[in-house]
Enzyme design. Structure first.
Site, PDB file in Angstrom:
ATOM      1  N   CYS A 108       0.826  -1.190   0.000  1.00 39.83           N
ATOM      2  CA  CYS A 108       0.000   0.000   0.000  1.00 39.83           C
ATOM      3  C   CYS A 108       0.879   1.265   0.000  1.00 39.83           C
ATOM      4  CB  CYS A 108      -0.949  -0.047   1.195  1.00 39.83           C
ATOM      5  SG  CYS A 108      -2.340   1.084   1.127  1.00 39.83           S
ATOM      6  N   THR A 109       0.611   2.210   0.885  1.00 36.37           N
ATOM      7  CA  THR A 109       1.343   3.481   0.878  1.00 36.37           C
ATOM      8  C   THR A 109       2.719   3.385   1.531  1.00 36.37           C
ATOM      9  OG1 THR A 109       0.173   4.155   2.893  1.00 36.37           O
ATOM     10  CG2 THR A 109      -0.734   4.891   0.785  1.00 36.37           C
TER      11      THR A 109
END
Length: 339
Positions: A108-109
């Protein structure tokens, strides 16, 4: 018993981490370690060695400090709200230590932290769809691909949001120990080992916006339900009671994509589902999906998924239901303890 090669997996923890970005991949690696001859040494660490609070409010207690952690085989950086904003101490540690790992992984981030540390420059990567634009804007030296659920670029592996971290971890286990083990883990976790890295983060229907006007929405629905029909612009325009030129312009304005591109995505998605879920022959799948011939479908698969339909089916067909229905010991890595 032959010596077991142990691979250390170090997961970086910080306040505001997404707990599933941590636990999902760790469950995959832990499951793999239950198999004979497989060993992943799972460790977690934060900068100061203290507990961190995840975005859901769950408190995670690391094994120790990052500064005291051994050089891992796989260094995994999860995402979460805590990745947004400057993190000089954490990115400084990553800049110095991440290059020593055999594999560098983000979920993800977590890609934002790696980019901030300068570790993604010149690489093709992905992240959660909602942050791809920001990643590309803030770090122009990074080649951001917003489509796939995960991307491998040499020793670097980046994945899209949350559950894509499980898909990536399964792919890494398959790389290390083979497909059968990865399938066993996927079955036990009640996920299917069927999502290739270059599968889009969204289905055709979700990646395109829903048209506001009723005639265009009806055309979208009709395309979804009839991939084998004549889906040329003239035919679709007639269903919407618009001229072909007006229809094409309005469709793109309201959905964010052209009619032709939308049709391509729907047909590819339909063909993928048939290859994954049925025993229909490739020719039959091609006709049912609107390609007409298996060669036309093969070209579409190679262009978009970089693999032929037969190979796609071999790798990603949904596994049969888990064989044990008697309450007896489960086979594979979740079987009886080793003695």
């Amino acid at each position: 018993m032959a010596d077991v090669k142990q691979r250390t997996v170090l997961v970086v923890l910080f306040d505001g981490v997404q707990s599933l970005d941590v636990s999902g991949p760790m469950e995959v690696f832990a499951g793999a370690s239950r198999a004979e001859g497989v060993s992943y040494d799972l460790r977690t660490a934060s900068l100061d060695g203290g507990p961190v609070r995840s975005t859901s409010g769950l408190t995670l207690v690391p094994d120790g400090r990052l500064t005291e952690a051994p050089v891992p085989h796989t260094l995994l950086v999860p995402g979460g709200r805590g990745t947004r904003g400057p993190h000089p101490e954490l990115t400084g540690w990553l800049r110095e230590h991440a290059p020593r790992a055999d594999r560098l992984v983000s979920v993800c981030t977590g890609a934002l932290l790696l980019a901030e540390a300068g570790l993604l420059d010149g690489h093709r990567v992905t992240t959660h769809w909602n942050y791809c634009e920001r990643l590309a804007h803030d770090f122009p030296a990074v080649r951001v691909d917003p489509e796939p659920i995960f991307v491998r670029d040499g020793r670097l592996a980046t994945s899209a949001g949350v559950t894509a971290g499980i898909d990536l971890a399964l792919a890494l286990v398959e790389e290390d120990h083979g497909r059968e083990l990865a399938l066993d883990i996927a079955r036990h976790l009640v996920v299917f080992l069927r999502r290739p890295g270059n599968q889009a983060q969204f289905s055709a229907q979700l990646s395109a916006q829903t048209a506001r006007r009723e005639p265009l929405r009806e055309v979208q629905l009709w395309i979804d339900r009839n991939p084998a029909a004549d889906l040329g612009v003239d035919t679709l325009a007639a269903r919407a009671r618009l001229s072909p030129r007006h229809f094409a312009r309005a469709f793109r304005a309201e959905t964010g994509t052209t009619p032709g591109r939308y049709v391509e995505r729907v047909r590819l998605e339909h063909a993928r589902r048939l290859l994954e879920d049925t025993a229909d022959g490739v020719e039959q799948v091609a006709r049912a999906s609107g390609y007409g011939t298996s060669e036309a479908m093969r070209r579409a698969f190679v262009k978009t998924l970089a693999t032929a339909p037969a190979e796609y089916r071999r790798r990603f067909r949904a596994p049969a239901p888990y064989p044990d229905r008697t309450g007896g010991p489960l086979p594979g890595p979740y079987g009886p303890p080793r003695t």
